[in-house]
Enzyme design. Structure first.
Site, short mmCIF file in Angstrom:
data_model
loop_
_atom_site.label_atom_id
_atom_site.label_comp_id
_atom_site.label_asym_id
_atom_site.label_seq_id
_atom_site.Cartn_x
_atom_site.Cartn_y
_atom_site.Cartn_z
N LYS A 1 0.84 -1.21 0.00
CA LYS A 1 0.00 0.00 0.00
C LYS A 1 0.88 1.26 0.00
CE LYS A 1 -1.71 1.99 4.00
NZ LYS A 1 -1.44 3.40 4.08
N ASN A 2 1.88 1.31 0.90
CA ASN A 2 2.64 2.55 1.06
C ASN A 2 3.63 2.80 -0.07
OD1 ASN A 2 1.10 3.14 3.26
ND2 ASN A 2 2.60 2.44 4.75
N ARG B 1 0.07 15.56 12.93
CA ARG B 1 0.97 14.95 11.94
C ARG B 1 1.56 16.09 11.10
NH1 ARG B 1 -1.66 9.55 9.30
NH2 ARG B 1 0.46 9.28 8.50
N ASP C 1 3.68 0.31 12.07
CA ASP C 1 2.41 -0.11 11.47
C ASP C 1 2.03 -1.55 11.85
OD1 ASP C 1 2.97 1.76 8.40
OD2 ASP C 1 2.24 2.35 10.37
C1 EPZ Z 1 3.98 6.90 6.61
O1 EPZ Z 1 3.32 7.98 7.22
C2 EPZ Z 1 2.95 5.80 6.50
N1 EPZ Z 1 1.85 6.26 5.66
C3 EPZ Z 1 2.43 5.41 7.87
O2 EPZ Z 1 1.64 4.25 7.68
C4 EPZ Z 1 3.60 5.00 8.78
O3 EPZ Z 1 3.11 4.81 10.09
C5 EPZ Z 1 4.67 6.09 8.78
O4 EPZ Z 1 5.06 6.42 7.44
C6 EPZ Z 1 5.92 5.62 9.54
O5 EPZ Z 1 6.44 4.48 8.94
C7 EPZ Z 1 2.01 6.25 4.32
O6 EPZ Z 1 3.06 5.88 3.82
C8 EPZ Z 1 0.83 6.70 3.50
P1 EPZ Z 1 6.42 9.94 8.73
P2 EPZ Z 1 4.06 9.44 7.23
O7 EPZ Z 1 6.49 11.19 7.94
O8 EPZ Z 1 4.85 9.57 6.02
C9 EPZ Z 1 7.06 13.11 12.19
C10 EPZ Z 1 -0.25 2.92 7.68
O9 EPZ Z 1 -0.74 2.34 8.67
N2 EPZ Z 1 7.09 14.08 11.09
O10 EPZ Z 1 7.46 8.89 8.54
O11 EPZ Z 1 3.02 10.46 7.56
C11 EPZ Z 1 5.69 12.48 12.38
O12 EPZ Z 1 4.86 13.28 13.19
C12 EPZ Z 1 0.22 4.34 7.83
O13 EPZ Z 1 -0.02 2.40 6.57
C13 EPZ Z 1 7.42 15.41 11.38
O14 EPZ Z 1 7.68 15.75 12.53
O15 EPZ Z 1 5.00 9.25 8.50
C14 EPZ Z 1 6.03 11.16 13.01
O16 EPZ Z 1 6.23 11.34 14.41
C15 EPZ Z 1 -0.20 4.94 9.14
N3 EPZ Z 1 7.45 16.31 10.36
C16 EPZ Z 1 7.36 10.79 12.37
O17 EPZ Z 1 7.91 12.01 11.86
C17 EPZ Z 1 7.19 15.96 9.07
O18 EPZ Z 1 7.25 16.83 8.17
C18 EPZ Z 1 7.24 9.79 11.22
O19 EPZ Z 1 6.32 10.33 10.28
C19 EPZ Z 1 6.86 14.61 8.80
C20 EPZ Z 1 6.82 13.69 9.82
#
Ligand code: EPZ
Length: 438
Positions: A22-23, A125, A310
């Site tokens: 999916k991702n 987020r 996840d």
């Molecule tokens: C992706 O989300 C996935 N979603 C999430 O999966 C997954 O949990 C996550 O990566 C971590 O692996 C998709 O790929 C569509 P991040 P994403 O940016 O990209 C912080 C599922 O169940 N952060 O890696 O939104 C954030 O708050 C979903 O399939 C910032 O601070 O996650 C978090 O604490 C749920 N600033 C951490 O980084 C930013 O600009 C990781 O977030 C971006 C993120």
């Protein structure tokens, strides 16, 4: 409203075929906007998030041709839309991956405008790292009023070096997409290393980009003027695979989980072995057997190659079935990741949450209840708990689950689970299971 009805306690046996990731799909489909030509995408998962993105691309002027259930040809040659109109906002606000459309439109047209993304609600987020990266590439970014607007100075992004303050899958993907056709060289440091990051880089390179280092913590991109069409098969979904592995651990039985890349499952396989589950690796499958009682364990989620966040809710459902005290500590998201705990408690789970850890006292048999899917992986957790529980479990709000799992009911039924999807009107006050037993 559609609901799952599960009669628990039946061990799982047989084989399950894992679908495309999916991702990876939700990154690669927006990236196709960058390509002047036909992208033939194979092993796409049939889930609502991919349907939503393909619908948006069609609206933008792409020609989308379904070849079969998991193969789609996308031709964005004639796409010229660099700002998504109001008709699309309900869709772009629904899914997290809609912000990849900004990186793609910015990379292709030098301009982009879309809504802020949606996705699973884990609390705040932020997208500050996306903004930092695209700004470094020369974009003027305006995030206000629920919209993201971007404009590349001089009409084309310019390569630069970007250090991500936080390891972010989304920011890594968005910057990689935009930088693929930026002028000059881009170096992104402290990047995410998930398998779907590597899959996107491989997709871009198969379309003529020059992306190196994906899977390490530094990605180097030499921008090219334009990308050409080609064929690309997505990797299998390691979280879908992990979900079925966790289900076998919770319920018992023996299942061959096919069409996987065992290396992507190493952390999950290792933790399950620690919990007294047999996991045997083949070339493109894993055999999971659980006959003996589970052992309690402590788990801490981290960015890849650590234990995947996840898989957090699903594995807590398994910990509830392991006699003794276990701890699940969340190392990526805030407390919003723990919303599933309240639903497991309705089934008799003994879980206390303190700060970023869930303390589980496992071993007592869970009992069926009416529960809801609070988000995608929380939904998977209550399905696993229902399969292991005594009695009947009804799962509501299954739309979240269907965003990320292709044919979940069919795949579990083929393994012997007593699960079905019913479309029942919400009966006011009728919150007992009686009407199901009848
Ligand atoms: C992706 O989300 C996935 N979603 C999430 O999966 C997954 O949990 C996550 O990566 C971590 O692996 C998709 O790929 C569509 P991040 P994403 O940016 O990209 C912080 C599922 O169940 N952060 O890696 O939104 C954030 O708050 C979903 O399939 C910032 O601070 O996650 C978090 O604490 C749920 N600033 C951490 O980084 C930013 O600009 C990781 O977030 C971006 C993120």
């Amino acid at each position: 409203m559609e609901k799952y009805v599960i009669h628990g306690g039946k061990p799982l046996h047989g084989e399950v075929e894992i679908s495309g990731a999916k991702n990876a799909a939700v990154a690669i489909i927006p990236a196709a906007i960058m390509v002047r030509g036909v992208c033939r995408l194979e092993n796409l998962p049939q889930i609502s998030d991919t349907d939503t993105l393909l619908h948006i691309l069609t609206y933008m002027g792409a020609r989308v041709n379904a070849i079969n259930r998991t193969t789609v040809e996308v031709d964005c040659t004639d796409v010229q839309m660099d700002c998504l109109p109001e008709e699309m906002w309900s869709l772009t606000r629904k899914i997290r991956a809609s912000y990849y459309l900004v990186g793609a439109m910015l990379g292709r047209f030098g301009r982009a405008c879309s809504t802020m993304p949606g996705g699973c609600n884990f609390g705040v987020r932020p997208i500050d790292q996306h903004i930092k990266g695209l700004t470094a590439l020369g974009a003027d970014m305006d995030v206000s009023g629920g919209f993201i607007r971007a404009e590349a100075g001089g009409g084309r992004l310019r390569g630069n070096t970007v250090y991500l303050d936080k390891v972010s899958v989304g920011a890594t993907i968005n910057i990689m997409i935009a930088a693929a056709t930026a002028e000059g060289r881009t170096v992104i440091e402290n990047v995410a290393r998930e398998p779907h990051i590597v899959d996107l880089a491989n997709f871009l390179n198969s379309m003529g980009a020059d992306v190196r280092g994906a899977g390490t913590n530094v990605i180097k991109i030499r921008g090219v003027r334009q990308l050409h069409g080609g064929t690309y098969a997505l990797i299998p979904d390691q979280i879908e695979a992990g979900t079925y592995m966790a289900a076998v651990a919770a319920v018992g039985g023996a299942v061959r989980v096919s069409n996987v890349i065992p290396k992507h499952l190493e952390c999950i396989s290792s933790k399950l072995r620690e919990m007294n589950v047999e996991v045997e690796e083949g070339d493109d499958y894993v055999l999971v057997r659980r006959a003996e009682p589970l052992r309690a364990a402590d788990i801490k989620t981290m960015p890849y190659p650590g234990f995947p966040t996840d898989m957090h809710p699903q594995m807590t459902a398994v910990l509830c079935c392991a006699p003794g005290r276990s701890v699940m500590t969340e190392g990526v998201w805030s407390s919003g990741r723990f919303k599933y705990v309240g639903e497991l408690r309705k089934m008799g789970a003994d879980i206390q949450v303190e700060e970023q850890s869930a303390f589980v006292q496992g071993g007592r048999r869970l009992t069926g209840a009416v529960v809801r899917a609070c988000d995608l992986r929380a939904g998977a957790a209550v399905v696993i708990a229902g399969l292991a529980a005594e009695g009947t479990t009804v799962v509501e709000d299954i739309n979240y689950i269907e965003r990320g799992y292709q044919n979940l009911v069919g795949k579990f039924r083929a393994l012997g689970a007593d699960i079905c999807c019913v479309d029942e009107p919400d009966l006011p006050g009728e919150r007992t299971l009686g009407w199901i037993a009848g």
